[in-house]
Enzyme design. Sequence first.
Site, short mmCIF file in Angstrom:
data_model
loop_
_atom_site.label_atom_id
_atom_site.label_comp_id
_atom_site.label_asym_id
_atom_site.label_seq_id
_atom_site.Cartn_x
_atom_site.Cartn_y
_atom_site.Cartn_z
N ASP A 1 0.26 11.76 12.56
CA ASP A 1 -0.74 11.46 11.51
C ASP A 1 -1.67 10.35 11.97
O ASP A 1 -1.87 9.37 11.25
CB ASP A 1 -0.02 11.09 10.21
CG ASP A 1 -0.99 11.08 9.01
OD1 ASP A 1 -2.04 11.73 9.10
OD2 ASP A 1 -0.68 10.40 8.02
N GLY B 1 1.11 8.38 3.25
CA GLY B 1 1.41 9.77 2.94
C GLY B 1 2.89 10.02 2.70
O GLY B 1 3.26 10.98 2.05
N GLY C 1 0.83 -1.20 0.00
CA GLY C 1 0.00 0.00 0.00
C GLY C 1 0.85 1.23 0.00
O GLY C 1 2.07 1.17 -0.01
N ASN D 1 -4.41 4.53 9.90
CA ASN D 1 -3.10 4.21 10.45
C ASN D 1 -3.17 3.31 11.68
O ASN D 1 -2.17 3.10 12.35
CB ASN D 1 -2.34 5.49 10.80
CG ASN D 1 -1.66 6.08 9.58
OD1 ASN D 1 -1.49 5.39 8.58
ND2 ASN D 1 -1.28 7.34 9.64
N LYS E 1 9.05 0.03 4.36
CA LYS E 1 8.52 1.32 3.89
C LYS E 1 9.65 2.09 3.23
O LYS E 1 10.74 2.21 3.78
CB LYS E 1 7.98 2.10 5.07
CG LYS E 1 7.50 3.47 4.68
CD LYS E 1 6.64 4.03 5.78
CE LYS E 1 5.83 5.17 5.25
NZ LYS E 1 4.56 5.28 5.92
N VAL F 1 4.73 1.00 0.91
CA VAL F 1 5.06 -0.13 1.76
C VAL F 1 5.02 -1.41 0.93
O VAL F 1 4.08 -1.63 0.16
CB VAL F 1 4.08 -0.22 2.95
CG1 VAL F 1 4.47 -1.36 3.88
CG2 VAL F 1 4.05 1.09 3.73
N LYS G 1 -4.92 8.57 12.33
CA LYS G 1 -6.21 8.55 11.66
C LYS G 1 -6.64 7.09 11.53
O LYS G 1 -5.81 6.20 11.73
CB LYS G 1 -6.12 9.22 10.29
CG LYS G 1 -5.03 8.67 9.39
CD LYS G 1 -4.94 9.49 8.12
CE LYS G 1 -3.76 9.01 7.28
NZ LYS G 1 -3.56 9.85 6.10
N ASP H 1 2.91 3.66 11.20
CA ASP H 1 3.36 4.89 10.55
C ASP H 1 3.77 5.98 11.52
O ASP H 1 3.43 7.13 11.36
CB ASP H 1 2.22 5.45 9.68
CG ASP H 1 2.52 5.20 8.23
OD1 ASP H 1 3.54 4.54 7.96
OD2 ASP H 1 1.77 5.68 7.38
#
Lengths: 333, 209
Positions: free
Chosen positions: A167, A59, A56, A172, A78, A63, A169, A185
């Site tokens: 980040d 931001g 995937g 994540n 990553k 990965v 959310k 992340d």
Amino acid sequence: MSDPRAPKRPMGTPPPLDAAARLEHERLRLELRARLFKEPRAAVHVGGYELLHPLGQGGSGSVFAVRRTEDGRSLALKLVDPGMPRAVERLRREGRAMAALTHPHIVEVHEVGEHEDGAYLVMDRIDGISVRQWLESPRPWARVLDLLLPVADGLAAAHDQGILHRDIKPENIVVDARDHAWLLDFGLAKPLPDSVVETTSAFRQPLTQAGAVLGTVGYVAPEHLLGDPVDARSDQFSLCTVLYEALLGQAPFAGKTAEEAGLAVLRGQIRPPPPERAVPRAVLDPVLRGLDSDPARRHASVAALREALVRTTRPPETSGRLRRWWKSLRERR
Amino acid sequence: MTRIGDAQLLAAWRDGDLTAGGALFERYYAAVVRFFGNKVSGDPADLIQETFEACTRSRDHVRDDNGFRSFLFGVAYNVLRRHYERTRRRDERVDPTTASVAELSPGPATMVASRDEHRLLLTALRRIPLEFQVILELFYWESMTSAAIAESLDMPHGTVRSRLRRARQLVEEALRELGDDPGLTARTLENLEGWAAQIRQAQGGLSNS
């Protein structure tokens, strides 16, 4: 990539692919070549890891599923493009700090390395769904707390080490098959407002796709949006947006455009809870406090937020009837 | 070092020389990646694969031995059109002369640009009808002559030449509609003049490869 014989053309040069796309194409190229021309398959490596397939895109990088060559262990890698120097720098700095942090709800970082195609970070591979997907079926508020309070504990542990997430959310946080949540992340996201600019104009979004920002804009703290210094309380704000959404089934800040959502955050305009969702005030209040526009009015720390929420999950020491009522309340959505 | 021509490699490949086939594959892989990069959202890996598989199967049908590249892009274009037809509703036909990538495949493209002018241009390209986009990109990015493009798309040479001219106008219009930063639009348009000169050159029948 380009044919050296091709004449120079001012705007005729197609733009280059980023590092992750290059590696992925390299892998596909070798795989296809092996199949069509019956050659042995050659693997693409980054450091001591063989790329398997993409998992995937976040931001700040892509990965990949990888296999560690020394022991065949399946991990996730990553990769941050060298064209994003600030993201590379952050990955180096915070990735090393993360490698020193061990917590049952934070994905373990094994290595931070450098590669010609950028900096990379190797972490455990978690197979699961994001909290966003987990929330597609409505969950009783008690289950939401059971899932997310340990994540708050992990975040508090990271803050103790001076590491910010930046980040948080629903995308994540990953929930595995055992309903165990993992925070992903860490510290890798680029700080806003850069990432707003990045997302709207540069990062894999055509100019027409401004809506894609919504996901991030609705979750970051107002001070973050304004480009003011961020600290642990900004992470607390973001965690509370996730908690609010998980408990009530709707994000606290929303708008038709990124700008509208951002304005709602800056003005502290929280959407009122939908009437069909029954969440006790005692659970909602600590979350709302964490969503205060003024960092000074939020909880002193994520640990304090967590403590306030943990208190609400303890059954009151009262009569059996009240306990049964409490239990039935916990089962409600 | 002299470069072995496509025709020679193709002939050897047809005779069973897989190394020669591999060499042709290497020569055009990046170009096929580019071809799909600005036309599909999501992962174009399957389409790239389908293109080379189809080329492998039908390598004996290349009409002109010098035209492997035209043949390859012709296959890629068909794969792309089939892809759009699959992703659309069954009763709905895709008309590449009117439908643009922006309509057919909304969402981020896999091709990323680092410069603002490039980004704007890529977006503008996705807004013009597919056939025009393909013609422009083959001309500029793959340095194909209008004659080679005509062979690729199985179209009269004159049609390709007039579409090249029209495609440039459409890109210009799209750029003007898109640009909310007048300076950026102006800079991108200025660069388009460079394109225009090249298009005029091609209209004059000059080869560019």
